[in-house]
Design an enzyme around this catalytic site. Structure first.
Site, PDB file in Angstrom:
ATOM      1  N   ARG A 108      -8.405  10.697  36.574  1.00  0.00           N
ATOM      2  CA  ARG A 108      -9.681  11.092  36.267  1.00  0.00           C
ATOM      3  C   ARG A 108      -9.882  12.284  35.606  1.00  0.00           C
ATOM      4  NH1 ARG A 108     -10.451   6.161  36.306  1.00  0.00           N
ATOM      5  NH2 ARG A 108     -11.977   4.988  37.634  1.00  0.00           N
TER       6      ARG A 108
ATOM      7  N   GLU B 169     -16.101  13.244  29.303  1.00  0.00           N
ATOM      8  CA  GLU B 169     -15.657  11.901  28.571  1.00  0.00           C
ATOM      9  C   GLU B 169     -16.944  11.372  28.071  1.00  0.00           C
ATOM     10  OE1 GLU B 169     -13.560   8.783  30.474  1.00  0.00           O
ATOM     11  OE2 GLU B 169     -12.084  10.276  31.065  1.00  0.00           O
TER      12      GLU B 169
ATOM     13  N   HIS C 140      -9.182   7.152  27.339  1.00  0.00           N
ATOM     14  CA  HIS C 140      -9.394   6.400  28.711  1.00  0.00           C
ATOM     15  C   HIS C 140      -9.287   4.820  28.401  1.00  0.00           C
ATOM     16  CE1 HIS C 140     -11.424   6.365  32.913  1.00  0.00           C
ATOM     17  NE2 HIS C 140     -10.604   5.417  32.839  1.00  0.00           N
TER      18      HIS C 140
HETATM   19  N1  LIG Z   1      -6.833   5.704  33.324  1.00  0.00           N
HETATM   20  C1  LIG Z   1      -7.173   4.540  33.761  1.00  0.00           C
HETATM   21  O1  LIG Z   1      -7.639   3.716  33.155  1.00  0.00           O
HETATM   22  C2  LIG Z   1      -7.034   4.283  35.319  1.00  0.00           C
HETATM   23  C3  LIG Z   1      -6.660   2.823  35.589  1.00  0.00           C
HETATM   24  C4  LIG Z   1      -6.454   2.595  37.120  1.00  0.00           C
HETATM   25  C5  LIG Z   1      -6.859   3.715  37.862  1.00  0.00           C
HETATM   26  N2  LIG Z   1      -6.874   4.774  37.461  1.00  0.00           N
HETATM   27  C6  LIG Z   1      -7.128   5.879  38.338  1.00  0.00           C
HETATM   28  O2  LIG Z   1      -5.925   5.989  39.488  1.00  0.00           O
HETATM   29  C7  LIG Z   1      -6.650   6.302  40.631  1.00  0.00           C
HETATM   30  C8  LIG Z   1      -5.512   5.601  41.646  1.00  0.00           C
HETATM   31  O3  LIG Z   1      -5.477   4.350  41.522  1.00  0.00           O
HETATM   32  P1  LIG Z   1      -4.690   3.387  42.769  1.00  0.00           P
HETATM   33  O4  LIG Z   1      -4.959   2.098  42.572  1.00  0.00           O
HETATM   34  O5  LIG Z   1      -3.164   4.027  42.770  1.00  0.00           O
HETATM   35  O6  LIG Z   1      -4.959   4.195  44.144  1.00  0.00           O
HETATM   36  P2  LIG Z   1      -4.502   3.941  45.703  1.00  0.00           P
HETATM   37  O7  LIG Z   1      -3.655   2.786  45.747  1.00  0.00           O
HETATM   38  O8  LIG Z   1      -5.552   4.278  46.526  1.00  0.00           O
HETATM   39  O9  LIG Z   1      -3.602   5.570  45.507  1.00  0.00           O
HETATM   40  C9  LIG Z   1      -4.167   6.662  45.444  1.00  0.00           C
HETATM   41  C10 LIG Z   1      -2.961   7.739  45.806  1.00  0.00           C
HETATM   42  O10 LIG Z   1      -3.338   9.039  45.694  1.00  0.00           O
HETATM   43  C11 LIG Z   1      -3.185   9.595  46.939  1.00  0.00           C
HETATM   44  N3  LIG Z   1      -3.802  10.901  47.234  1.00  0.00           N
HETATM   45  C12 LIG Z   1      -5.195  10.599  47.487  1.00  0.00           C
HETATM   46  N4  LIG Z   1      -5.925  11.828  47.657  1.00  0.00           N
HETATM   47  C13 LIG Z   1      -4.901  12.817  47.414  1.00  0.00           C
HETATM   48  C14 LIG Z   1      -4.539  14.133  47.547  1.00  0.00           C
HETATM   49  N5  LIG Z   1      -5.767  14.945  47.745  1.00  0.00           N
HETATM   50  N6  LIG Z   1      -3.579  14.600  47.142  1.00  0.00           N
HETATM   51  C15 LIG Z   1      -2.331  13.911  46.856  1.00  0.00           C
HETATM   52  N7  LIG Z   1      -2.512  12.600  47.079  1.00  0.00           N
HETATM   53  C16 LIG Z   1      -3.568  11.956  47.117  1.00  0.00           C
HETATM   54  C17 LIG Z   1      -2.962   8.544  48.085  1.00  0.00           C
HETATM   55  O11 LIG Z   1      -2.276   9.119  49.230  1.00  0.00           O
HETATM   56  P3  LIG Z   1      -1.978   8.200  50.543  1.00  0.00           P
HETATM   57  O12 LIG Z   1      -0.982   7.065  49.857  1.00  0.00           O
HETATM   58  O13 LIG Z   1      -1.345   9.131  51.299  1.00  0.00           O
HETATM   59  O14 LIG Z   1      -3.120   7.661  50.802  1.00  0.00           O
HETATM   60  C18 LIG Z   1      -2.314   7.398  47.404  1.00  0.00           C
HETATM   61  O15 LIG Z   1      -0.912   7.713  47.109  1.00  0.00           O
HETATM   62  C19 LIG Z   1      -7.810   5.527  40.761  1.00  0.00           C
HETATM   63  O16 LIG Z   1      -8.677   5.996  41.740  1.00  0.00           O
HETATM   64  C20 LIG Z   1      -8.494   5.667  39.474  1.00  0.00           C
HETATM   65  O17 LIG Z   1      -9.275   6.908  39.482  1.00  0.00           O
HETATM   66  C21 LIG Z   1      -6.900   5.263  36.240  1.00  0.00           C
END
Ligand SMILES: NC(=O)c1ccc[n+]([C@@H]2O[C@H](COP(=O)([O-])OP(=O)(O)OC[C@H]3O[C@@H](n4cnc5c(N)ncnc54)[C@H](OP(=O)(O)O)[C@@H]3O)[C@@H](O)[C@H]2O)c1
Length: 302
Positions: free
Chosen positions: A218, A246, A265
């Site tokens: 994000r 954005e 995005h």
């Molecule tokens: N560009 C786009 O179109 C797009 C598309 C999809 C997603 N996204 C973004 O990608 C994000 C992640 O998605 P996801 O499905 O992979 O989520 P997820 O499965 O919940 O994974 C998030 C990861 O981030 C880690 N994390 C959270 N807070 C942290 C911190 N303070 N420091 C270091 N690591 C931290 C978590 O750690 P733990 O494993 O230890 O809990 C986990 O490994 C979404 O929330 C969204 O904002 C963007």
């Protein structure tokens, strides 16, 4: 149970269940008449906060299902007692694919070739390969792991950081040291109070010269001004699918940095989206009808 979904393809799936009545609401046309009956609301994808605000007028709403993985914008609008589920997993293939595309394009100089092509200029110099680069995944959840799977075969050295340390994954406390050894950093953390502004001047200063920062998480995870200072000086490179703000305004200096590649995005917004989104909704409906716990619950307890 009355369900609102944003696509006719999803409505067809939902109608196949005898216990479900469906309306299609795409977030663009006016909302259906059944506002006071909706129990499961699948929010329209990429339609801003307007459709999420409708939740306040749904007295029977039990489950709000987003089609995004990140829910930072929707979370404050979810009424008490309503369970919120996200679309974790739905965007992994598409977003991870874009992350790798941004890495490869930036390292190999594809934007320069496009610029040269417009001028009919043949200019080939030695570029960085992804092979032998040290790639740091900041966030190792659903998207981060999908990025790693796609990096297999590129002969790079992948390291992982998440909130909690575990086998093969560093905890957040190790980040300062890991940054000093990263040629490429890929951000896949969610937007939370902890991660907002996490990539600041200090984070960036820890990176070696010429390192590449890729943000598919994000925009506000990165402090735009701090990044701007490092890319305008030419010390670092960046590839950003998400920016703050954005859309990135036309006058923003990031646009004119030759070492910054920006995509608007579009990480999740591809042909891979709808089939995966439909599979998630089909599974959630099945779970509701047999009384199993829902997938991807972010808050509440349905
Ligand atoms: N560009 C786009 O179109 C797009 C598309 C999809 C997603 N996204 C973004 O990608 C994000 C992640 O998605 P996801 O499905 O992979 O989520 P997820 O499965 O919940 O994974 C998030 C990861 O981030 C880690 N994390 C959270 N807070 C942290 C911190 N303070 N420091 C270091 N690591 C931290 C978590 O750690 P733990 O494993 O230890 O809990 C986990 O490994 C979404 O929330 C969204 O904002 C963007």
């Amino acid at each position: 149970m009355r369900v609102w979904v944003p696509y006719v393809e999803m409505a067809d799936l939902a109608r196949a269940r005898p216990d479900v009545e469906v309306d299609v609401y795409d977030g663009v046309s006016g909302p259906p008449q059944s506002l006071d009956q909706v129990e499961l609301y699948v929010l329209p994808y990429l339609q801003g906060r307007g459709p999420a605000r409708l939740m306040a007028a749904m007295p029977r709403l039990r489950v709000a299902q987003t089609l995004t993985a990140g829910v930072d914008d929707v979370l404050p609008l979810v009424p008490d007692g309503v369970t919120l589920c996200n679309a974790r997993g739905v965007h992994d293939a598409s977003t991870a694919e874009l992350a790798v595309a941004l890495v490869l394009a930036s390292l190999r100089g594809i934007p320069d070739f496009v610029r040269d092509g417009a001028l009919g200029r043949w200019h080939g110099d030695r570029r960085d390969s992804l092979a032998d680069r040290r790639v740091l995944l900041v966030g190792y959840g659903s998207v981060g792991a999908a990025v790693e799977r796609r990096l297999e075969g590129f002969e790079c050295d992948v390291r992982r950081v998440a909130r909690r340390a575990r086998d093969g994954v560093h905890g957040f406390a190790d980040l300062p040291h890991l940054l000093t050894e990263a040629d490429v950093v890929v951000l896949t953390v969610p937007m939370t109070e902890e991660t907002r502004g996490m990539v600041d001047a200090r984070f960036l200063a820890a990176l070696p010269d010429d390192a590449l920062l890729v943000n598919v998480a994000r925009g506000p995870v990165v402090r735009t001004d701090d990044l701007l200072a490092e890319v305008t000086s030419g010390r670092l490179r960046a590839a950003l699918d998400v920016t703050d703000p954005e859309p990135l305004p036309e006058q923003n200096p990031l646009w004119s940095c030759p070492n910054v590649l920006i995509s608007p995005h579009v990480g999740g917004n591809t042909s891979a989206f709808l089939p995966r989104a439909c599979r998630l909704i089909e599974e959630q409906l099945r779970r509701i009808s047999v009384g199993e716990p829902l997938l991807n619950v972010v808050s509440g307890a349905y």
